[in-house]
Motif scaffolding. Sequence first.
Motif, mmCIF file in Angstrom:
data_model
loop_
_atom_site.group_PDB
_atom_site.id
_atom_site.type_symbol
_atom_site.label_atom_id
_atom_site.label_comp_id
_atom_site.label_asym_id
_atom_site.label_seq_id
_atom_site.Cartn_x
_atom_site.Cartn_y
_atom_site.Cartn_z
ATOM 1 N N LEU A 212 39.597 2.275 -23.237
ATOM 2 C CA LEU A 212 39.278 2.196 -21.812
ATOM 3 C C LEU A 212 38.308 3.287 -21.369
ATOM 4 C CD1 LEU A 212 42.868 1.385 -20.489
ATOM 5 C CD2 LEU A 212 40.947 -0.199 -20.715
ATOM 6 N N VAL A 213 37.657 3.944 -22.333
ATOM 7 C CA VAL A 213 36.641 4.939 -21.982
ATOM 8 C C VAL A 213 35.521 4.245 -21.207
ATOM 9 C CG1 VAL A 213 34.852 6.427 -22.929
ATOM 10 C CG2 VAL A 213 37.154 6.494 -23.880
ATOM 11 N N SER A 214 35.111 4.853 -20.107
ATOM 12 C CA SER A 214 34.080 4.242 -19.271
ATOM 13 C C SER A 214 33.117 5.307 -18.772
ATOM 14 C CB SER A 214 34.719 3.518 -18.072
ATOM 15 O OG SER A 214 35.446 4.435 -17.272
ATOM 16 N N THR A 215 31.970 4.852 -18.332
ATOM 17 C CA THR A 215 30.962 5.743 -17.761
ATOM 18 C C THR A 215 30.471 5.164 -16.448
ATOM 19 O OG1 THR A 215 29.239 4.619 -19.044
ATOM 20 C CG2 THR A 215 30.193 6.613 -20.003
ATOM 21 N N ASP A 216 30.128 6.060 -15.537
ATOM 22 C CA ASP A 216 29.576 5.634 -14.247
ATOM 23 C C ASP A 216 28.071 5.443 -14.380
ATOM 24 O OD1 ASP A 216 32.069 5.762 -13.100
ATOM 25 O OD2 ASP A 216 31.804 7.816 -12.373
ATOM 26 N N GLY A 217 27.558 4.439 -13.680
ATOM 27 C CA GLY A 217 26.132 4.178 -13.705
ATOM 28 C C GLY A 217 25.657 3.599 -12.390
ATOM 29 N N PRO A 223 24.459 -4.532 -14.057
ATOM 30 C CA PRO A 223 24.041 -4.830 -15.426
ATOM 31 C C PRO A 223 25.016 -5.785 -16.110
ATOM 32 C CG PRO A 223 25.136 -2.723 -15.361
ATOM 33 C CD PRO A 223 25.065 -3.201 -13.945
ATOM 34 N N GLU A 224 24.545 -6.372 -17.199
ATOM 35 C CA GLU A 224 25.432 -7.180 -18.015
ATOM 36 C C GLU A 224 26.312 -6.256 -18.852
ATOM 37 O OE1 GLU A 224 23.146 -9.838 -20.348
ATOM 38 O OE2 GLU A 224 22.336 -10.954 -18.638
ATOM 39 N N GLY A 225 27.449 -6.777 -19.249
ATOM 40 C CA GLY A 225 28.363 -5.978 -20.049
ATOM 41 C C GLY A 225 29.755 -6.000 -19.459
ATOM 42 N N ASN A 226 30.607 -5.154 -20.013
ATOM 43 C CA ASN A 226 32.009 -5.095 -19.602
ATOM 44 C C ASN A 226 32.142 -4.113 -18.434
ATOM 45 O OD1 ASN A 226 34.750 -5.286 -19.452
ATOM 46 N ND2 ASN A 226 35.160 -4.430 -21.480
ATOM 47 N N ILE A 227 32.038 -4.640 -17.225
ATOM 48 C CA ILE A 227 32.077 -3.801 -16.025
ATOM 49 C C ILE A 227 33.527 -3.571 -15.620
ATOM 50 C CG2 ILE A 227 31.365 -3.569 -13.631
ATOM 51 C CD1 ILE A 227 29.094 -3.451 -15.634
ATOM 52 N N ALA A 228 33.892 -2.307 -15.494
ATOM 53 C CA ALA A 228 35.261 -1.977 -15.094
ATOM 54 C C ALA A 228 35.442 -2.091 -13.591
ATOM 55 C CB ALA A 228 35.610 -0.556 -15.551
ATOM 56 N N ALA A 229 34.449 -1.649 -12.815
ATOM 57 C CA ALA A 229 34.575 -1.691 -11.356
ATOM 58 C C ALA A 229 33.205 -1.481 -10.725
ATOM 59 C CB ALA A 229 35.545 -0.615 -10.872
ATOM 60 N N ILE A 230 33.066 -1.995 -9.510
ATOM 61 C CA ILE A 230 31.903 -1.709 -8.674
ATOM 62 C C ILE A 230 32.338 -0.673 -7.652
ATOM 63 C CG2 ILE A 230 30.236 -2.630 -7.033
ATOM 64 C CD1 ILE A 230 29.817 -3.629 -9.864
ATOM 65 N N GLN A 322 31.295 1.189 -16.205
ATOM 66 C CA GLN A 322 31.216 0.260 -17.322
ATOM 67 C C GLN A 322 32.007 0.790 -18.508
ATOM 68 O OE1 GLN A 322 27.229 -0.502 -18.702
ATOM 69 N NE2 GLN A 322 27.786 -2.486 -19.585
ATOM 70 N N TYR A 323 32.794 -0.107 -19.110
ATOM 71 C CA TYR A 323 33.548 0.251 -20.305
ATOM 72 C C TYR A 323 32.612 0.402 -21.494
ATOM 73 C CZ TYR A 323 37.984 -0.956 -18.003
ATOM 74 O OH TYR A 323 39.060 -0.993 -17.177
ATOM 75 N N ALA A 324 32.937 1.362 -22.372
ATOM 76 C CA ALA A 324 32.197 1.480 -23.630
ATOM 77 C C ALA A 324 32.545 0.324 -24.568
ATOM 78 C CB ALA A 324 32.517 2.818 -24.300
ATOM 79 N N GLU A 325 33.769 -0.179 -24.486
ATOM 80 C CA GLU A 325 34.193 -1.328 -25.284
ATOM 81 C C GLU A 325 33.557 -2.592 -24.708
ATOM 82 O OE1 GLU A 325 35.457 -4.159 -27.473
ATOM 83 O OE2 GLU A 325 36.085 -2.129 -28.043
ATOM 84 N N PRO A 326 32.798 -3.322 -25.514
ATOM 85 C CA PRO A 326 32.076 -4.480 -24.968
ATOM 86 C C PRO A 326 32.948 -5.702 -24.693
ATOM 87 C CG PRO A 326 31.652 -4.261 -27.327
ATOM 88 C CD PRO A 326 32.446 -3.057 -26.928
ATOM 89 N N ASP A 327 34.120 -5.793 -25.310
ATOM 90 C CA ASP A 327 34.956 -6.986 -25.174
ATOM 91 C C ASP A 327 35.861 -6.861 -23.956
ATOM 92 O OD1 ASP A 327 36.783 -9.115 -25.482
ATOM 93 O OD2 ASP A 327 36.464 -9.124 -27.652
ATOM 94 N N ALA A 328 35.619 -7.680 -22.942
ATOM 95 C CA ALA A 328 36.386 -7.599 -21.695
ATOM 96 C C ALA A 328 37.838 -8.003 -21.901
ATOM 97 C CB ALA A 328 35.739 -8.487 -20.629
ATOM 98 N N GLU A 329 38.100 -8.950 -22.788
ATOM 99 C CA GLU A 329 39.481 -9.365 -23.023
ATOM 100 C C GLU A 329 40.287 -8.231 -23.651
ATOM 101 O OE1 GLU A 329 40.135 -13.236 -24.783
ATOM 102 O OE2 GLU A 329 38.051 -13.785 -24.371
ATOM 103 N N VAL A 330 39.662 -7.471 -24.522
ATOM 104 C CA VAL A 330 40.346 -6.353 -25.166
ATOM 105 C C VAL A 330 40.674 -5.271 -24.148
ATOM 106 C CG1 VAL A 330 40.082 -4.470 -26.840
ATOM 107 C CG2 VAL A 330 39.384 -6.794 -27.439
ATOM 108 N N THR A 331 39.712 -4.925 -23.288
ATOM 109 C CA THR A 331 39.982 -3.880 -22.296
ATOM 110 C C THR A 331 41.024 -4.342 -21.285
ATOM 111 O OG1 THR A 331 38.050 -4.653 -21.041
ATOM 112 C CG2 THR A 331 37.737 -2.765 -22.507
#
Length: 644
Positions: A212-217, A223-230, A322-331
């Motif tokens: 569940l490591v994530s970074t703010d951007g 962007p495309e990818g596994n977005i944790a939150a807006i 955005q999560y560093a893990e690309p798979d949304a189902e996994v996160t």
Amino acid sequence: MFRALMIACALSLGALSAAAQDLQSLLQTHADEVAKPSRRSVEVVVQDLAQSGLEAAPEFLLRWQNKDVYQSKTDGLFYYVAGTDPLTLVDIETGQEVGTADKRDLEQLKPNAGVRGVLGSALVQFQLSDPDPSTRTAALDSIARDPSAEQLAPLAASIEGETDTAILARKTRLLDIVTARFGDDTEMRITAIERLSQDVSVDVRAVFNQLLVSTDGVAATAPEGNIAAIRRVSKDMDAETAYAELAAAGLAQPRITPEALKAALVANIVEGQVAGIPVHQLDTEEARIKAYSALAEVGLVPPFVTDEVRDAAIASHVFYTQYAEPDAEVTAAALDALNGIETRVGLMQMADLTLDGLSLASIYFLAAIGLAITFGVMGVINMAHGEFIMMGAYTGYVIQQVIPDYTISILVALPVAFAITFAAGVTMERLVIRHLYHRPLETLLATFGISVALQQLAKNIFGTQARPLTSPSWLDGALVFNDVVSISYIRIAIFVLAVLFLGLILYILKRTRLGLEVRAVTQNPGMAASMGINPDRINMLTFGLGSGIAGIAGVAIGLYAKVTSEMGADYIVQSFMTVVVGGVGNVWGTLAGASLIGFLQKGIEWFNPSNTLAAQTYMILFIIIFIQFRPRGIVALKGRAAGN
């Protein structure tokens, strides 16, 4: 992953293959691949080594990985070496010295990082399938310290042939951990996460946190990818923070700080003016901004960002996490599992806190029960009660010097400590206390003086350094339920001792003639005397009994606390608070008071764990407030005794 599976399958068959040739001969059939290996060619060598079943193969893989293998330029044979130039040649099969060679005649094999990774995977599989359980356990320890995707296939391949139940369980759990992090199949990863979701161990929580490591951007569009939150301005951050993030990303002009604005104006003073505005007129913020903006228009300073410009820039961008893990189902699965674990951890922390509170309550009960008897029956404020605890602890220490067996010494120390402190209590009552009945101030001062004298006597005999009172080996360690809940065996023993004393004291008070007489004197000394009971004798025995119990408490407390001449002072205040809060002269009241104070102190320490002194201060303040509303304590006496 496919290559790793091939290696794992080959290695799992290795134990079934008979050694058809020696290690040197096998390597000579792959001399070029060994001397100049690549990721693809080394897999063939590893496969043949695995199928050979040679005992020396794992050692060769390890040394090859560590660049400790040399090839002779003369005959092309492979050796280990020792010593300095000339180097001693060591046979790779037997480990025996077979000669010497000049360093110039040998070529060191230096596999690259990719090859070493393949060798490491193969070596792990060898270790995971080693007949020695300690070797397999060491391999699992190594994987647990630094898991990687390359270990997944070897670990999975080693499970089928595992015969040790404990190691099998650990392999299965570790396989789930590695699969959850590095697996290449979403369904398998989610299944592993679901199995781990019932485990509250620290390493499992670390796995979920890594997933569940994530970074703010920030970007013009999401962007495309596994977005944790807006992230929303005013809800998740303020406008200044949001704009600073824009500027840091190079998407907006940085705002000018008041200090930077002032420095820019000072740097552009020309003949007492800034952009045509006299300096003496720049005494307001509006004037300074106006002058700065004029400078910006001619390109002397960066543009000034107004609040309107800031808000417009923020509105035109998207702030996201955005999560560093690309798979949304996994996160999603990891987040659900982690939330469930954190809920259980919270409940377990409460259980652990309850055990700590129960343990501390047991200690306070042991320390206070003797005082409850003397204070409740006789009304004597014995400030030397803590020193009887200290005497009991030192008695245990002295007996351990005579009897080296810690179990026997503790069993001997308990009755001996009771006898010594009982005699000391009777002596103190006969010589001092009996002359001071119904004179509480004089009693307090006298017992305080005795307390100081006993402390000094202990210093003269045992010195000022802490003395060890060692617990038996069967009390070492702790009863561990999981990574959250545990309790030391010493504290369990003290709790059991407290329960035994509770039962013993209740039996004495309720079922024996001495107990009947004590209760009679407690409730009405005059009536008891008229019935033929000698209150003076009962007071003496009661004081001795309370002192003796304090001595036993000292032995128990000394098993985990420091044994010094001042140790009694650490418990005298808590003992008096326990007696007063619980209810004077009542065993059940002492138990209730010890429970309240023990749980209260641990609860306060939980909120402020770095400051135990503050916890004790808050606890005392609470108790002061408590006795204002219930001055007779939790379990108050009734009848004439209550009136007294």
